[in-house]
Design an enzyme around this catalytic site. Structure first.
Site, PDB file in Angstrom:
ATOM      1  N   LEU A  63       0.817  -1.218   0.000  1.00 37.37           N
ATOM      2  CA  LEU A  63       0.000   0.000   0.000  1.00 37.37           C
ATOM      3  C   LEU A  63       0.850   1.268   0.000  1.00 37.37           C
ATOM      4  O   LEU A  63       1.950   1.311   0.541  1.00 37.37           O
ATOM      5  CB  LEU A  63      -0.919  -0.001   1.227  1.00 37.37           C
ATOM      6  CG  LEU A  63      -1.881  -1.190   1.330  1.00 37.37           C
ATOM      7  CD1 LEU A  63      -2.786  -1.022   2.550  1.00 37.37           C
ATOM      8  CD2 LEU A  63      -2.723  -1.343   0.065  1.00 37.37           C
ATOM      9  N   HIS A  64       0.297   2.302  -0.624  1.00 37.03           N
ATOM     10  CA  HIS A  64       0.912   3.629  -0.649  1.00 37.03           C
ATOM     11  C   HIS A  64      -0.191   4.658  -0.416  1.00 37.03           C
ATOM     12  O   HIS A  64      -1.366   4.293  -0.227  1.00 37.03           O
ATOM     13  CB  HIS A  64       1.649   3.854  -1.973  1.00 37.03           C
ATOM     14  CG  HIS A  64       0.825   3.517  -3.184  1.00 37.03           C
ATOM     15  ND1 HIS A  64      -0.306   4.219  -3.535  1.00 37.03           N
ATOM     16  CD2 HIS A  64       0.943   2.525  -4.108  1.00 37.03           C
ATOM     17  CE1 HIS A  64      -0.833   3.711  -4.630  1.00 37.03           C
ATOM     18  NE2 HIS A  64      -0.091   2.662  -4.996  1.00 37.03           N
ATOM     19  N   HIS A 105      -3.562   4.318  -2.343  1.00 36.06           N
ATOM     20  CA  HIS A 105      -4.526   3.394  -1.757  1.00 36.06           C
ATOM     21  C   HIS A 105      -5.196   4.030  -0.537  1.00 36.06           C
ATOM     22  O   HIS A 105      -6.411   3.945  -0.357  1.00 36.06           O
ATOM     23  CB  HIS A 105      -3.825   2.124  -1.267  1.00 36.06           C
ATOM     24  CG  HIS A 105      -3.212   1.278  -2.334  1.00 36.06           C
ATOM     25  ND1 HIS A 105      -1.854   1.079  -2.422  1.00 36.06           N
ATOM     26  CD2 HIS A 105      -3.763   0.559  -3.348  1.00 36.06           C
ATOM     27  CE1 HIS A 105      -1.599   0.260  -3.434  1.00 36.06           C
ATOM     28  NE2 HIS A 105      -2.728  -0.057  -4.023  1.00 36.06           N
ATOM     29  N   GLN A 136      -5.337 -12.450 -12.539  1.00 39.07           N
ATOM     30  CA  GLN A 136      -5.294 -11.222 -13.343  1.00 39.07           C
ATOM     31  C   GLN A 136      -3.886 -10.904 -13.845  1.00 39.07           C
ATOM     32  O   GLN A 136      -3.678  -9.892 -14.502  1.00 39.07           O
ATOM     33  CB  GLN A 136      -5.891 -10.043 -12.584  1.00 39.07           C
ATOM     34  CG  GLN A 136      -5.054  -9.498 -11.453  1.00 39.07           C
ATOM     35  CD  GLN A 136      -5.820  -8.458 -10.658  1.00 39.07           C
ATOM     36  OE1 GLN A 136      -6.782  -8.764  -9.964  1.00 39.07           O
ATOM     37  NE2 GLN A 136      -5.418  -7.203 -10.781  1.00 39.07           N
ATOM     38  N   GLY A 167      -9.529   3.436  -8.079  1.00 39.27           N
ATOM     39  CA  GLY A 167      -8.751   4.593  -8.506  1.00 39.27           C
ATOM     40  C   GLY A 167      -8.833   4.828 -10.006  1.00 39.27           C
ATOM     41  O   GLY A 167      -8.863   3.885 -10.791  1.00 39.27           O
ATOM     42  N   LYS A 217      -6.443   5.830 -11.513  1.00 44.02           N
ATOM     43  CA  LYS A 217      -5.135   5.354 -11.977  1.00 44.02           C
ATOM     44  C   LYS A 217      -5.320   4.202 -12.966  1.00 44.02           C
ATOM     45  O   LYS A 217      -4.616   4.097 -13.964  1.00 44.02           O
ATOM     46  CB  LYS A 217      -4.326   4.928 -10.753  1.00 44.02           C
ATOM     47  CG  LYS A 217      -3.167   4.013 -11.013  1.00 44.02           C
ATOM     48  CD  LYS A 217      -1.981   4.797 -11.508  1.00 44.02           C
ATOM     49  CE  LYS A 217      -0.701   4.007 -11.547  1.00 44.02           C
ATOM     50  NZ  LYS A 217      -0.808   2.641 -12.007  1.00 44.02           N
ATOM     51  N   GLN A 254      -9.967  -0.233 -15.802  1.00 40.68           N
ATOM     52  CA  GLN A 254     -10.505  -1.161 -14.797  1.00 40.68           C
ATOM     53  C   GLN A 254     -11.761  -0.563 -14.150  1.00 40.68           C
ATOM     54  O   GLN A 254     -12.769  -1.252 -13.975  1.00 40.68           O
ATOM     55  CB  GLN A 254      -9.439  -1.434 -13.745  1.00 40.68           C
ATOM     56  CG  GLN A 254      -9.934  -2.161 -12.513  1.00 40.68           C
ATOM     57  CD  GLN A 254      -8.799  -2.496 -11.564  1.00 40.68           C
ATOM     58  OE1 GLN A 254      -8.096  -3.473 -11.757  1.00 40.68           O
ATOM     59  NE2 GLN A 254      -8.603  -1.694 -10.535  1.00 40.68           N
ATOM     60  N   SER A 289       2.265   0.415  -6.635  1.00 40.87           N
ATOM     61  CA  SER A 289       3.059  -0.572  -5.872  1.00 40.87           C
ATOM     62  C   SER A 289       4.286  -0.976  -6.665  1.00 40.87           C
ATOM     63  O   SER A 289       5.326  -1.304  -6.102  1.00 40.87           O
ATOM     64  CB  SER A 289       2.214  -1.813  -5.590  1.00 40.87           C
ATOM     65  OG  SER A 289       1.023  -1.447  -4.946  1.00 40.87           O
ATOM     66  N   ARG A 290       4.190  -0.950  -7.993  1.00 38.48           N
ATOM     67  CA  ARG A 290       5.314  -1.365  -8.837  1.00 38.48           C
ATOM     68  C   ARG A 290       6.459  -0.347  -8.822  1.00 38.48           C
ATOM     69  O   ARG A 290       7.582  -0.703  -9.193  1.00 38.48           O
ATOM     70  CB  ARG A 290       4.839  -1.595 -10.273  1.00 38.48           C
ATOM     71  CG  ARG A 290       3.980  -2.839 -10.419  1.00 38.48           C
ATOM     72  CD  ARG A 290       3.643  -3.120 -11.866  1.00 38.48           C
ATOM     73  NE  ARG A 290       2.926  -4.378 -12.021  1.00 38.48           N
ATOM     74  CZ  ARG A 290       1.618  -4.532 -11.914  1.00 38.48           C
ATOM     75  NH1 ARG A 290       0.852  -3.490 -11.656  1.00 38.48           N
ATOM     76  NH2 ARG A 290       1.054  -5.711 -12.063  1.00 38.48           N
TER      77      ARG A 290
END
Ligand code: AMP
Length: 281
Positions: free
Chosen positions: A32-33, A36, A60, A147, A149, A153, A186-187
């Protein structure tokens, strides 16, 4: 804050027979960041309780090494969630969610699944649809937060909820960025120092696209983006598109009352980064 890893316990906990009890739900894959946490804070503000799931969903991932290398920081995640007042965390195992059958169901998302990410990540959205529907069945949220982001999705989940008539309201939340503009992900933790240094170019390019939109045509903008990213040897462009927000189809001509967004996917070494920006017409 209570943490559950089995389905029955969290279901039992969230079965409250009161009309004004509402559940705000944020599905995540952990690591998490602040991005999130901004969703969790909104879920908490707008509901009786906030529930977060942390589950790295194998179905996924279209790339085995991406799944193996996905960052896992559960203790730190739980500390952050506790600090911002999250009420419940659901951390199931793969067998809890899938039993013996670690496969996706097949969905149709009105064609949204064939655009952009769908062209480069085979089966990805079937995996997302499968896990999000199961999580919705377990948590039974009043509102679920996603999100922008991952804008594609978000639109796909909205489509799934509409088509399956699921009793949940989907809330889209703005993209949270680092000070230098890089969209939090997260990446990002897995970027080398050199790649991290050049990654903010992605948002710089999108911001410039936002300025040029309306005065330059789509083809000219696309060519400009391609050449800007090409000039940075540490980044490799996978796609850039200007698309209609509702259909996600790329456009070559701008209609007066249309709603558009620019979408980009870039490799920084092995790490695939995506971002997008809304375009005012
Ligand atoms: P993930 O753990 O990557 O599956 O993300 C969980 C949720 O957080 C998804 O709805 C993402 O779109 C959202 N999210 C991830 N990064 C950001 C960000 N930088 N800003 C806002 N939301 C985000």
């Amino acid at each position: 804050m209570l943490v559950f890893s089995d389905i029955k316990s969290i279901q039992k906990e969230l079965q409250v027979n009161s009309d004004n009890f509402t559940v705000g739900f944020v599905p995540t894959m952990g690591a998490l960041h602040q991005g999130h946490l901004s969703l969790v804070a909104q879920a908490k503000r707008e509901n009786s309780v906030a529930v977060v799931s942390i589950f790295v969903n194998p179905t996924q991932f279209n790339n085995a090494s991406d799944l193996d290398n996905y960052p896992k920081t559960l203790d730190e995640d739980l500390r952050m969630l506790k600090d911002i007042g999250c009420d419940y965390v659901f951390t199931p195992t793969v067998s809890e969610m899938y039993a013996q059958n670690v496969n996706s169901e097949n969905f149709t998302f009105d064609g949204l699944e064939f655009e952009m990410e769908g062209k480069f990540r085979a089966g990805h959205f079937d995996g997302v649809g499968t896990i999000v529907r199961r999580l919705f069945e377990i948590v039974n949220p009043t509102k679920a937060y996603f999100g922008e982001k991952d804008f594609q999705q978000l639109q796909i989940i909205r489509t799934m909820v509409r088509n399956l008539e699921l009793p949940v309201q989907i809330v889209g939340c703005p993209i949270y960025r680092e000070d230098d503009g890089l969209a939090m992900s997260s990446r990002n933790q897995r970027l080398t120092k050199e790649h991290r240094k050049v990654a903010p170019l992605i948002f710089k390019v999108l911001s410039e696209v936002q300025k040029r939109f309306g005065t330059e045509n789509v083809t000219t903008i696309m060519q400009w983006v391609e050449s800007e990213i090409k000039e940075e040897p540490l980044l490799e462009l996978e796609y850039f598109e200007i698309a209609d927000e509702a259909t996600l189809k790329s456009v070559s001509k701008i209609e007066k009352n249309g709603k558009y967004r620019a979408f980009i996917a870039v490799f920084a070494g092995d790490i695939r980064l995506i971002d997008n920006i809304s375009l005012a017409n």
